[in-house]
Every structure is written in C-alpha cells, then in structure tokens.
Design an enzyme around this catalytic site. Structure first.
Site, PDB file in Angstrom:
ATOM      1  CB  CYS A 105      -0.884  -0.011   1.249  1.00  0.00           C
ATOM      2  SG  CYS A 105      -1.985   1.395   1.379  1.00  0.00           S
ATOM      3  CG  HIS A 147      -5.472  -2.642  -1.342  1.00  0.00           C
ATOM      4  ND1 HIS A 147      -4.488  -3.220  -0.565  1.00  0.00           N
ATOM      5  CD2 HIS A 147      -5.253  -1.298  -1.277  1.00  0.00           C
ATOM      6  CE1 HIS A 147      -3.733  -2.262  -0.045  1.00  0.00           C
ATOM      7  NE2 HIS A 147      -4.165  -1.087  -0.469  1.00  0.00           N
ATOM      8  CD  GLU A 148      -6.357   1.379  -3.963  1.00  0.00           C
ATOM      9  OE1 GLU A 148      -6.615   2.382  -3.284  1.00  0.00           O
ATOM     10  OE2 GLU A 148      -5.233   0.833  -3.969  1.00  0.00           O
ATOM     11  CG  HIS A 151      -7.401   2.682   1.011  1.00  0.00           C
ATOM     12  ND1 HIS A 151      -6.615   2.961   2.110  1.00  0.00           N
ATOM     13  CD2 HIS A 151      -6.595   2.018   0.145  1.00  0.00           C
ATOM     14  CE1 HIS A 151      -5.391   2.484   1.913  1.00  0.00           C
ATOM     15  NE2 HIS A 151      -5.350   1.900   0.728  1.00  0.00           N
TER      16      HIS A 151
END
Ligand SMILES: [Zn+2]
Length: 195
Positions: A105, A147-148, A151
C-alpha cells in the site's frame, strides 16, 4: 500536481468515506492530481483517503501488472487496459475461493503481507462522468479493487493479517507513522516531529 500521500497512523485513513455528487468542489482537478500522484508513486490504485479526502473515490490503473510474465495473455491484456475511476462504489457480492496475494500500500511503504480475499466480486459504482456501472471482476483486478474499496471504509490491508504477523510489523508501522522511512515519493507522516 503530485499530492502528498498520507502515511499509516493518520486518523484520516480510518474514516468512513462520504458519498459525493457532481457538485463536489474541484472533482476533475482532484481526479487528475490523484492520477498523477498514483503514477508517480508507481501505484496500481489510489484512494482519496490517501490524499486526505475522506470521500468514496478511488482510481485503479493495473497496467504495471500487464508485463508480468507469470500471467497468461488474457489476464495480461485485461490488466494492461484496466483503468477506472470508482465513485460511491459498493461491493454487492464477494464469492469464490479465498486466495492469498502479497499486498502492499502506498500509505504503508516497504511492508508487504499475504492477504486472503475471495476471488470474485460484483461492484456497483459511478464513473467520473457519474454514469452508473455494475461489473463482475475476478483475479488480480478484483484484488486491487477490493484493496482500494477498503480504503473508502477506513480499512487497511494490515487489518486483515494474523495477530502474530501484526505483532511482527508493529515497530515498522510505528516508524512509518513517525516518518522514519525512506520513500521516493511525497508523503505526509502523522507523527513526524519537526525540529
Ligand atoms: Zn492501499
């Protein structure tokens, strides 16, 4: 303009993102700056949280994975061309076998850990023109999107590793928060003490 990337430990990274509409101030400029920031840091994804805006927005450009010799031609082509802006995304479904991928990341430089996630997702979002899409994604592309997306709800990949591994990297994470790390892109460290 290249924006500083917020480092691990900043409470901004833990906020749940707010949905936005077309009226969000300077959105086009923000997206352009985020693209430049992501490319400069050689990232394959970047969430608005990482540049200090806690809104439901992230970008993906998996083209750096497109040269991976280990992958088959079809997946390489998909990765080379997968460039998207995701606004107000919702993962409607996650399915398939969980598999491990060594994730990193831009907010957590120099740390990579195996993270297990389901292989296939159904995601609903609007693009930069606020056109609505529903897509089914799998494999590495789905992985980057998962993953994004995390966030945008304040979740980091280090939340998804074992307690033992977390303990092993705790010192490194502390050092990142304090800015005790060398990175070749612009960052902002929450606990950096200026002399
Ligand atoms: Zn990340």
């Amino acid at each position: 303009m290249i924006l500083p990337i917020i480092a691990y430990g900043d409470p901004l990274l833990r906020k749940t993102g707010i949905e936005i509409d077309k009226e969000y101030p300077k959105l086009t400029e923000l997206i352009e700056n985020m693209k430049e920031t992501m490319t400069n840091a050689q990232g394959v994804g970047l969430a608005a949280h990482q540049v200090g805006k806690t809104i439901c927005l992230f970008l993906i450009d998996t083209s750096p994975f497109g040269t991976d010799e280990e992958l088959d031609d079809e997946e390489r082509e998909l990765l080379t061309n997968f460039k998207r802006v995701f606004i107000n995304a919702k993962i409607l479904k996650e399915e398939g076998d969980e598999w491990a991928f060594n994730e990193g990341c831009l907010s957590i430089p120099d740390i990579r850990e195996d993270v297990f996630r389901p292989d296939k997702i159904t995601i609903e979002y609007v693009d930069e023109n606020f056109e609505k899409h529903t897509e089914i994604l799998e494999g590495l592309v789905a992985r980057v999107v998962q993953h994004e997306f995390d966030h945008t709800v304040g979740v980091l990949f280090t939340d998804k590793i074992s307690t033992l591994k977390k303990r092993l990297i705790r010192k490194k994470l502390d050092n990142i928060s304090k800015g005790k790390i060398t990175v070749d892109y612009r960052m902002k460290f929450p606990l950096l003490k200026r002399k």
